[in-house]
Design a protein around this motif. Structure first.
Motif, PDB file in Angstrom:
ATOM      1  N   CYS A  46       1.062  -1.246  -0.051  1.00 20.06           N
ATOM      2  CA  CYS A  46      -0.020   0.022   0.080  1.00 20.06           C
ATOM      3  C   CYS A  46       0.887   1.239   0.019  1.00 20.06           C
ATOM      4  O   CYS A  46       2.109   1.105   0.588  1.00 20.06           O
ATOM      5  CB  CYS A  46      -0.773  -0.068   1.323  1.00 20.06           C
ATOM      6  SG  CYS A  46      -1.906   1.326   1.393  1.00 20.06           S
ATOM      7  N   ASP A  48       0.507   3.948   1.681  1.00 18.78           N
ATOM      8  CA  ASP A  48       0.234   4.272   2.935  1.00 18.78           C
ATOM      9  C   ASP A  48       1.714   4.673   3.616  1.00 18.78           C
ATOM     10  O   ASP A  48       2.648   3.826   3.648  1.00 18.78           O
ATOM     11  CB  ASP A  48      -0.487   3.228   4.009  1.00 18.78           C
ATOM     12  CG  ASP A  48      -0.664   3.891   5.439  1.00 18.78           C
ATOM     13  OD1 ASP A  48       0.101   4.665   6.163  1.00 18.78           O
ATOM     14  OD2 ASP A  48      -1.987   4.142   5.637  1.00 18.78           O
ATOM     15  N   ALA A  71      -4.176   0.749  -1.377  1.00 20.53           N
ATOM     16  CA  ALA A  71      -4.667  -0.565  -1.042  1.00 20.53           C
ATOM     17  C   ALA A  71      -4.027  -1.918  -1.651  1.00 20.53           C
ATOM     18  O   ALA A  71      -4.708  -2.717  -1.751  1.00 20.53           O
ATOM     19  CB  ALA A  71      -6.325  -0.683  -1.148  1.00 20.53           C
ATOM     20  N   HIS A 102      -2.204  -4.048   5.073  1.00 16.05           N
ATOM     21  CA  HIS A 102      -2.135  -3.652   6.252  1.00 16.05           C
ATOM     22  C   HIS A 102      -3.283  -3.366   7.057  1.00 16.05           C
ATOM     23  O   HIS A 102      -4.360  -2.931   6.364  1.00 16.05           O
ATOM     24  CB  HIS A 102      -0.905  -2.315   6.582  1.00 16.05           C
ATOM     25  CG  HIS A 102      -1.586  -1.379   5.964  1.00 16.05           C
ATOM     26  ND1 HIS A 102      -2.282  -0.095   6.677  1.00 16.05           N
ATOM     27  CD2 HIS A 102      -1.950  -0.631   4.627  1.00 16.05           C
ATOM     28  CE1 HIS A 102      -2.728   0.919   5.716  1.00 16.05           C
ATOM     29  NE2 HIS A 102      -2.433   0.528   4.603  1.00 16.05           N
ATOM     30  N   CYS A 105      -6.124  -0.101   6.916  1.00 16.50           N
ATOM     31  CA  CYS A 105      -5.985   0.726   5.580  1.00 16.50           C
ATOM     32  C   CYS A 105      -7.316   1.558   5.222  1.00 16.50           C
ATOM     33  O   CYS A 105      -8.490   1.027   5.012  1.00 16.50           O
ATOM     34  CB  CYS A 105      -5.779  -0.575   4.489  1.00 16.50           C
ATOM     35  SG  CYS A 105      -5.487   0.000   2.798  1.00 16.50           S
ATOM     36  N   GLY A 106      -6.660   2.783   5.044  1.00 17.94           N
ATOM     37  CA  GLY A 106      -7.855   3.794   4.691  1.00 17.94           C
ATOM     38  C   GLY A 106      -8.591   3.400   3.402  1.00 17.94           C
ATOM     39  O   GLY A 106      -9.959   3.655   3.319  1.00 17.94           O
TER      40      GLY A 106
HETATM   41 CO    CO Z   1      -3.244   1.125   3.169  1.00 17.53          CO
END
Ligand code: CO
Length: 215
Positions: A46, A48, A71, A102, A105-106
């Motif tokens: 991801c 992130d 994602a 993870h 995850c947003g």
């Molecule tokens: Co994520």
């Protein structure tokens, strides 16, 4: 103006200090890397900012080939991701592909809740496909939090299958080239990676995983 993040000048200064530190401990470090890269792993993770491949695995520059997107999605027609996989498998001869998601995850959370965020909704449709495909399993869980944790895991397991089903991996396995696909998930709150299920090293393993997921 007060700011808690460093300016570009400060970042560049830090970069010079880092390069000096690296050269100090290994004078040939950059000269060696400049000649060629020979990473042993491909990381698909991801975007992130809290999940940086090298730091999490304790690896130096030159040791891991990295593709990241929101994602950690692997789409069969995404030329960007496919090109990374092809270069890693065909040219760099990488034997280990790590698909890493993870918890928290947003992107997965937005997909789960049908949030409307703009263009990215189209990208996250792929995670919604995972959600919809595993609706029965997710429905059995006690609450939204448990469902989100599990969807983060199911997304990794699904994207690893997508890697395995690319022509790149199918062709590599058909010609006897050893490549393993590992499904990992990372805890933002403790920094620990966990493996989800066995690694995929042949088309038969992919079929087993699909059956295990009830697909
Ligand atoms: Co994520």
């Amino acid at each position: 103006m007060t700011t808690d993040h460093p300016s570009l000048d400060v970042l560049l200064e830090r970069n010079r200090s880092w390069a000096e530190l690296m050269t100090g401990s290994d004078p040939e470090f950059f000269a060696r890397l400049a000649r060629q890269q020979a990473p042993r792993y491909l990381w698909i993770g991801c975007s992130d900012s809290r999940v940086p491949a090298n730091q999490i695995l304790g690896l130096l520059p030159g040791e891991i080939f990295v593709h990241r997107n929101v994602a950690n999605v692997v789409v069969h027609s995404d030329l960007n991701c496919l090109s990374v996989i092809q270069f890693a498998v065909d040219v760099l001869k990488i034997r280990h592909i790590i698909v890493c998601g993870h918890y928290g995850c947003g992107g997965v959370a937005a997909a789960m809740r049908d949030e409307k965020l703009g263009l990215i909704d189209n990208w996250l449709r792929h995670v919604q496909d995972v959600r919809n495909r595993n609706r029965d399993e997710l429905h059995k869980l006690p609450d939204a939090h448990a469902r989100l944790l599990r969807l983060c895991e199911l997304n990794v397991l699904s994207q690893a299958i997508n890697v395995a089903e690319t022509t790149l991996l199918q062709d590599a396995w058909a010609r006897g080239q050893p490549v393993e696909i590992h499904s990992l998930i990372y805890g933002l709150d403790n920094g620990i990676l966990h493996q989800l299920g066995p690694s995929l090293a042949a088309p038969t393993a992919v079929e087993q995983r699909k059956r295990a997921l009830g697909w």
